[in-house]
Write a protein that holds these residues in place. Structure first.
Motif, PDB file in Angstrom:
ATOM      1  N   LYS A 244      -8.128  17.974  37.631  1.00 54.22           N
ATOM      2  CA  LYS A 244      -8.447  19.353  38.013  1.00 54.22           C
ATOM      3  C   LYS A 244      -7.876  19.687  39.400  1.00 54.22           C
ATOM      4  O   LYS A 244      -7.872  18.815  40.285  1.00 54.22           O
ATOM      5  N   VAL A 245      -7.464  20.912  39.569  1.00 50.94           N
ATOM      6  CA  VAL A 245      -6.913  21.346  40.857  1.00 50.94           C
ATOM      7  C   VAL A 245      -7.932  21.084  41.969  1.00 50.94           C
ATOM      8  O   VAL A 245      -7.586  20.594  43.054  1.00 50.94           O
ATOM      9  N   THR A 246      -9.191  21.377  41.709  1.00 51.03           N
ATOM     10  CA  THR A 246     -10.217  21.185  42.752  1.00 51.03           C
ATOM     11  C   THR A 246     -10.362  19.701  43.113  1.00 51.03           C
ATOM     12  O   THR A 246     -10.657  19.360  44.249  1.00 51.03           O
ATOM     13  N   LYS A 247     -10.136  18.824  42.146  1.00 50.64           N
ATOM     14  CA  LYS A 247     -10.195  17.383  42.413  1.00 50.64           C
ATOM     15  C   LYS A 247      -9.031  16.979  43.337  1.00 50.64           C
ATOM     16  O   LYS A 247      -9.188  16.155  44.230  1.00 50.64           O
ATOM     17  N   HIS A 248      -7.850  17.593  43.087  1.00 55.15           N
ATOM     18  CA  HIS A 248      -6.711  17.330  43.979  1.00 55.15           C
ATOM     19  C   HIS A 248      -7.078  17.703  45.411  1.00 55.15           C
ATOM     20  O   HIS A 248      -6.752  16.970  46.351  1.00 55.15           O
ATOM     21  N   PHE A 249      -7.756  18.837  45.575  1.00 54.84           N
ATOM     22  CA  PHE A 249      -8.147  19.258  46.938  1.00 54.84           C
ATOM     23  C   PHE A 249      -9.099  18.228  47.544  1.00 54.84           C
ATOM     24  O   PHE A 249      -8.971  17.841  48.705  1.00 54.84           O
ATOM     25  N   GLU A 250     -10.076  17.814  46.732  1.00 56.17           N
ATOM     26  CA  GLU A 250     -11.068  16.836  47.244  1.00 56.17           C
ATOM     27  C   GLU A 250     -10.373  15.548  47.690  1.00 56.17           C
ATOM     28  O   GLU A 250     -10.640  15.023  48.764  1.00 56.17           O
ATOM     29  N   GLN A 251      -9.450  15.087  46.823  1.00 58.26           N
ATOM     30  CA  GLN A 251      -8.800  13.798  47.122  1.00 58.26           C
ATOM     31  C   GLN A 251      -7.882  13.878  48.330  1.00 58.26           C
ATOM     32  O   GLN A 251      -7.579  12.871  48.963  1.00 58.26           O
ATOM     33  N   ALA A 252      -7.391  15.098  48.637  1.00 58.26           N
ATOM     34  CA  ALA A 252      -6.475  15.245  49.784  1.00 58.26           C
ATOM     35  C   ALA A 252      -7.223  15.081  51.102  1.00 58.26           C
ATOM     36  O   ALA A 252      -6.603  14.909  52.153  1.00 58.26           O
ATOM     37  N   LYS A 253      -8.555  15.175  51.059  1.00 60.01           N
ATOM     38  CA  LYS A 253      -9.413  14.958  52.244  1.00 60.01           C
ATOM     39  C   LYS A 253      -8.947  15.762  53.460  1.00 60.01           C
ATOM     40  O   LYS A 253      -8.739  15.201  54.546  1.00 60.01           O
ATOM     41  N   GLY A 254      -8.699  17.034  53.257  1.00 57.31           N
ATOM     42  CA  GLY A 254      -8.384  17.911  54.390  1.00 57.31           C
ATOM     43  C   GLY A 254      -6.902  18.070  54.663  1.00 57.31           C
ATOM     44  O   GLY A 254      -6.508  18.928  55.457  1.00 57.31           O
ATOM     45  N   LYS A 255      -6.066  17.243  54.010  1.00 52.45           N
ATOM     46  CA  LYS A 255      -4.614  17.402  54.193  1.00 52.45           C
ATOM     47  C   LYS A 255      -4.154  18.601  53.338  1.00 52.45           C
ATOM     48  O   LYS A 255      -4.608  18.761  52.200  1.00 52.45           O
ATOM     49  N   THR A 256      -3.291  19.427  53.895  1.00 54.68           N
ATOM     50  CA  THR A 256      -2.812  20.586  53.128  1.00 54.68           C
ATOM     51  C   THR A 256      -1.769  20.149  52.096  1.00 54.68           C
ATOM     52  O   THR A 256      -0.798  19.478  52.434  1.00 54.68           O
ATOM     53  N   LEU A 257      -1.998  20.548  50.839  1.00 49.48           N
ATOM     54  CA  LEU A 257      -1.085  20.184  49.755  1.00 49.48           C
ATOM     55  C   LEU A 257       0.005  21.244  49.596  1.00 49.48           C
ATOM     56  O   LEU A 257      -0.123  22.359  50.100  1.00 49.48           O
ATOM     57  N   PHE A 258       1.041  20.878  48.857  1.00 45.39           N
ATOM     58  CA  PHE A 258       2.165  21.781  48.576  1.00 45.39           C
ATOM     59  C   PHE A 258       2.171  22.087  47.080  1.00 45.39           C
ATOM     60  O   PHE A 258       2.099  21.156  46.261  1.00 45.39           O
ATOM     61  N   SER A 259       2.207  23.354  46.720  1.00 50.61           N
ATOM     62  CA  SER A 259       2.359  23.685  45.298  1.00 50.61           C
ATOM     63  C   SER A 259       3.203  24.949  45.172  1.00 50.61           C
ATOM     64  O   SER A 259       3.468  25.629  46.174  1.00 50.61           O
ATOM     65  N   PHE A 260       3.601  25.247  43.969  1.00 42.78           N
ATOM     66  CA  PHE A 260       4.429  26.444  43.793  1.00 42.78           C
ATOM     67  C   PHE A 260       4.258  27.004  42.391  1.00 42.78           C
ATOM     68  O   PHE A 260       3.665  26.368  41.518  1.00 42.78           O
ATOM     69  N   GLU A 261       4.777  28.214  42.249  1.00 41.82           N
ATOM     70  CA  GLU A 261       4.669  28.941  40.977  1.00 41.82           C
ATOM     71  C   GLU A 261       6.077  29.207  40.451  1.00 41.82           C
ATOM     72  O   GLU A 261       6.964  29.566  41.214  1.00 41.82           O
TER      73      GLU A 261
END
Ligand code: FAD
Length: 318
Positions: free
Chosen positions: A2-19
């Motif tokens: 899940k996208v929200t799980k990716h956020f949790e696992q990043a532990k505050g690091k900003t992720l990169f995504s695109f459309e």
């Protein structure tokens, strides 16, 4: 995942995504891979794929009358998502819209996504058909994104449209929703727009992706207002680099956004498109750096199928 799980696992690091947007009908899937390949080294945990509804095309008949035909110029959202997962082993987030779908068709589309192992969707109302003045829901379809979110929420609880189903398996979709730091163009004001955004979150929206904006102050103000009214889900800013002089008029018209004076002045001083692209990239890098400092969970870039500018931005940041 899940996208929200990716956020949790990043532990505050900003992720990169695109459309990305599906190619025009008749083009090969390789045009999509060509757009994605240069961005994979920046490790996007998920890639969004837009959905494009049908359009009316008018053909003149020999008797002078017009024949109205319906066509979808950019089909393939679900197939592209499956191809992305298969080729890159990252999550793909299909956009699903209310427009053009009955509730039954929505349910069938969601069942397909579930069977394909797609765990995330961005749930939207969708825009009106280009030649129509306003959004018209299908008979038996949804009028607002919140209604679609409720339907997905029901499926996540094992409730399908046929109430007599027994032992139905619940889906487990993570739902993103859209929001507009400068308000949606149909909304009388930002406060009412935010009240409806809160409805979407209360109905089950798990995270928010914003419309593009070019002035971070608008985003910060928007986030503060969201937090003040109890919208506590992750908020992902959408970023688009300016690439042509036409964008100065096209982006405000299409997306109901303001362009800061400094940015417009810088673009107007450029002698050619190459210089404009450079201004756009530098602006997006500066915007992104400030947003990372602010602590956004992810930066989401609108590539519009072209990855060169996004790659240059990602090189500077990720
Ligand atoms: P909604 O949340 O339903 O809001 C639409 C309008 O109705 C707003 O003015 C809102 O204030 C108002 N409203 C909301 N709920 C209610 C209610 N219960 N009663 C009365 N008024 C209400 N479009 C596509 O066609 N395909 C895409 O792939 C796509 N991707 C997008 C991705 C992002 C990140 C964003 C920001 C937009 C995207 N869009 C896409 C555009 C989007 O579909 C349009 O902006 C559309 O007009 C609104 O969609 P929504 O989901 O925000 O609608």
């Amino acid at each position: 995942m899940k996208v929200t799980k990716h956020f949790e696992q990043a532990k505050g690091k900003t992720l990169f995504s695109f459309e990305i947007i599906p190619p025009l009908k008749g083009q090969s899937i390789h045009s999509i891979f060509d757009a994605i390949d240069p961005l994979m080294e920046f490790k996007p945990p998920f890639i969004d794929v837009t959905y494009h509804r049908e359009e009316y095309v008018f053909k003149k008949l020999p008797n002078g009358l017009l024949d109205r035909r319906t066509t979808r110029k950019r089909p393939g959202t679900v197939g592209i998502c499956a191809a992305i997962i298969n080729r890159y082993r990252v999550d793909a987030v299909p956009h699903i819209i209310c427009g053009g779908f009955t509730r039954e068709e929505t349910e069938n589309a969601l069942i397909d996504l579930n069977f394909l192992g797609i765990e995330n969707v961005l749930a939207l109302r969708g825009d009106s058909i280009k030649t129509e003045p306003g959004f018209v829901p299908e008979p038996e379809g949804h009028s607002y994104a919140v209604d679609l979110i409720r339907q997905i929420g029901d499926m996540n609880n094992g409730i399908y449209l046929h109430e007599d189903l027994q032992n139905s398996t619940p889906s487990d979709f993570c739902m993103g929703v859209a929001a507009y730091p400068e308000k949606h163009f149909e909304s009388p004001n930002l406060s009412l727009d935010l009240a409806y955004l809160k409805q979407k979150i209360d109905a089950g929206g798990d995270y928010i992706v914003t419309q593009m904006f070019f002035d971070n102050k608008k985003f910060f103000h928007f986030v503060e207002k969201c937090r003040a009214m109890g919208i506590n889900v992750p908020i992902v800013p959408g970023i688009k680099p300016i690439a042509t002089k036409d964008h100065l008029t096209m982006l405000p018209r299409l997306f109901n956004i303001d362009l800061p004076e400094d940015l417009v002045d810088a673009v107007l001083r450029c002698r050619d498109d190459k210089e404009i692209r450079q201004v756009g990239i530098e602006w997006a890098i500066a915007q992104s750096k400030e947003l990372i400092e602010y602590g956004v969970p992810c930066l989401h870039y609108y590539t519009m199928g072209r990855s060169i500018a996004t790659r240059r931005i990602a090189e500077a940041l990720f």
